[in-house]
Design a protein around this motif. Structure first.
Motif: not given
Length: 413
Positions: A113-125
């Motif tokens: 898939x065309x994809x993106x992974x979050x930063x740690x702060x974004x993942x926690x939120x």
């Protein structure tokens, strides 16, 4: 030391041959996209398996022994039973009782898939918001399955093709110029006047995405363009190849905005958080922070959440981050990514009479890709053959290797 057996993932973009064939096994009964060798709770590897067992579970790949009780302990549970011993004081203090990295074998035969992974702060939120909303962690509509970032490094075992990050606006305009369709001209003007973020959002958002007939015409224009006159024959070929798998999907055209990447065996690519990417084909070792957080925009039958992806994608132009290895000894090269969660060592052994000392400490995962290697740590010795793996705890100290073969070692810097 504990022998490991990974957990296979049968995603549709995998094939039955690549990963089993890497170790001389026959094709599996279904697709084998990945083999996980970490302690992530979604699919932890097993410990305590027999010395004759391969890297993957025969019941998963071939249906052998289906229905038998799974007696092996998971690596996640093994670490939790004595985290200080397994991880060491520093990692326990910094990460809790969690193995910081996840190592996999990955073998796309069709585009991911065309994809993106979050930063740690974004993942926690995001994780906390989905928990509060009552979305099950196993739900197909879940975006955030844990609270961690997912930077990753891919080490190619074969030729490996990917699309990573955005080109500069001028380069995008140059690539699109000459594709004489109304949609191509619209994209060119949009990139130059409004920026790459606007063009990407236009293509991937259901509310604005171009119609299927306009997509088909632009794909045809890429296919018909004279390679000798094309400003990027690789961009044209990527569009056509993606459209073969996902016809009429407007997100195939996002590849015109992105950097094509070709890795040769032994080369590595780093994907930081926020970087849009899509792996296309090849076989590789992949190491990442221990996470399964993926935001998808297209090229998939899985859950897509464009608004969430657009919140975290980095639209600035950036070249792909190829990581050069550091030669730390005649036998060992190390890929250091700009993160604290993982490093990947490549060890080539050619003398079975000499013990080779490894500088890595803390928890380590050893995967034998070729040959046979004897490993020694903490007063124990174990033979790891091609297609086998082992976990070495922090308390076992320095790791020594000897034999004829090639291994990769995942560790924490």
């Amino acid at each position: 030391m504990e022998r490991l057996q990974g957990r296979a993932r049968d995603y549709a973009w995998g094939g039955p041959e690549a990963i089993p064939g890497l170790f001389g096994y026959p094709p599996a009964r279904g697709p084998v996209a990945e083999v996980w060798l970490g302690a992530h709770p979604d699919d932890s590897a097993r410990v305590g398996v027999a010395s004759s067992e391969p890297l993957f579970d025969p019941a998963q790949l071939y249906g052998i022994g289906e229905g038998a009780a799974v007696h092996e302990q998971t690596l996640e549970d093994f670490i939790a039973s004595d985290p200080l011993r397994a991880l060491g004081e520093d990692i326990l203090e910094g990460y809790g009782s969690t193995l910081p990295y996840l190592i996999k074998l990955i073998a796309p035969t069709q585009p991911l898939s065309l994809q993106v992974h979050p930063s740690k702060a974004q993942a926690q939120e995001g994780f906390d918001a989905e928990e509060a909303a009552g979305i099950s962690r196993s739900a197909s509509t879940r975006n955030y399955r844990d609270r961690n970032a997912k930077p990753e490094l891919v080490y190619a075992l074969s030729s490996f093709e990917a699309l990573v990050g955005f080109r500069t606006p001028r380069r995008i305009a140059e690539v699109i110029k000459g594709l004489r369709t109304p949609l191509a001209e619209k994209l060119r003007r949009m990139v130059l006047r409004e920026g790459v973020q606007a063009a990407f959002s236009y293509l991937v958002s259901p509310e604005t995405a171009p119609s299927s007939d306009r997509v088909v015409k632009l794909v045809e224009a890429c296919a018909e363009r004279d390679p000798e006159k094309s400003p990027s024959r690789r961009a044209d070929a990527a569009v056509v190849s993606l459209a073969d798998t996902y016809p009429e999907d407007p997100t195939v055209l996002a590849s015109l905005l992105m950097n094509p990447v070709s890795l040769r065996p032994g080369e590595a690519l780093y994907i930081p958080d926020g970087t849009v990417h899509a792996y296309r084909r090849g076989v590789a070792v992949e190491i990442m922070a221990s996470s399964d957080n993926v935001l998808r925009a297209g090229l998939t039958e899985k859950h897509i959440d464009v608004p969430e992806l657009l919140k975290i994608v980095r639209a600035d132009a950036a070249p792909p981050m190829r990581i050069a290895p550091e030669r730390v000894s005649p036998s060992t090269s190390v890929f250091y990514a700009p993160v604290e969660d993982f490093e990947l060592s490549i060890v080539n052994l050619a003398d079975a009479n000499v013990w080779d000392s490894q500088r890595s400490e803390g928890p380590r995962t050893v995967v034998c890709l070729e040959g046979a290697v004897r490993i020694q740590a903490g007063g124990q010795t174990m033979v790891v053959n091609q297609g086998q793996a082992a976990f070495v705890g922090a308390d076992e100290g320095r790791l020594w290797l000897r034999g004829f073969g090639k291994v990769v070692i995942a560790a924490v810097p």
